[in-house]
Design a protein around this motif. Structure first.
Motif, mmCIF file in Angstrom:
data_model
loop_
_atom_site.group_PDB
_atom_site.id
_atom_site.type_symbol
_atom_site.label_atom_id
_atom_site.label_comp_id
_atom_site.label_asym_id
_atom_site.label_seq_id
_atom_site.Cartn_x
_atom_site.Cartn_y
_atom_site.Cartn_z
ATOM 1 N N GLU A 90 2.373 4.327 -7.484
ATOM 2 C CA GLU A 90 3.177 3.648 -8.495
ATOM 3 C C GLU A 90 2.379 2.543 -9.178
ATOM 4 N N LYS B 131 0.820 -1.209 0.000
ATOM 5 C CA LYS B 131 0.000 0.000 0.000
ATOM 6 C C LYS B 131 0.855 1.261 0.000
ATOM 7 N N ASP B 132 2.127 1.142 0.353
ATOM 8 C CA ASP B 132 3.032 2.289 0.264
ATOM 9 C C ASP B 132 3.341 2.649 -1.190
ATOM 10 N N HIS B 133 2.989 1.772 -2.096
ATOM 11 C CA HIS B 133 3.276 1.947 -3.519
ATOM 12 C C HIS B 133 2.000 2.164 -4.338
ATOM 13 N N GLN B 134 0.950 2.625 -3.681
ATOM 14 C CA GLN B 134 -0.353 2.794 -4.340
ATOM 15 C C GLN B 134 -0.246 3.631 -5.615
ATOM 16 N N SER C 157 11.381 -3.638 -4.634
ATOM 17 C CA SER C 157 11.513 -2.756 -3.472
ATOM 18 C C SER C 157 10.901 -3.379 -2.222
ATOM 19 N N GLU C 158 9.993 -4.324 -2.429
ATOM 20 C CA GLU C 158 9.386 -5.055 -1.310
ATOM 21 C C GLU C 158 10.066 -6.406 -1.087
#
Length: 66
Positions: free
Chosen positions: A7, A2-5, A53-54
């Protein structure tokens, strides 16, 4: 993820644009999919970077979907 929503939403728009470009080309007498394929590859690479990144293995949608 969810930190990459933002993107991920951008990647989805790129995939959609790629498929729309392919659909538009199919209406032509001599379709050329190079631009659509380049857009798809760009989106696939961006999605891979999000996964990496994850610390996840990046998918290759080109191999899995097309």
């Amino acid at each position: 993820m969810k930190d990459h929503q933002a993107e991920l939403e951008a990647v989805l728009k790129e995939f959609a644009a790629s498929y729309q470009a392919k659909a538009d080309e199919l209406k032509k007498e001599a379709p050329n999919f190079e631009a659509a394929d380049a857009t798809f590859e760009k989106a696939d690479e961006a999605l891979g970077k999000v996964f990496e990144s994850e610390k996840l293995l990046p998918p290759s949608l080109g191999n899995q979907v097309n």
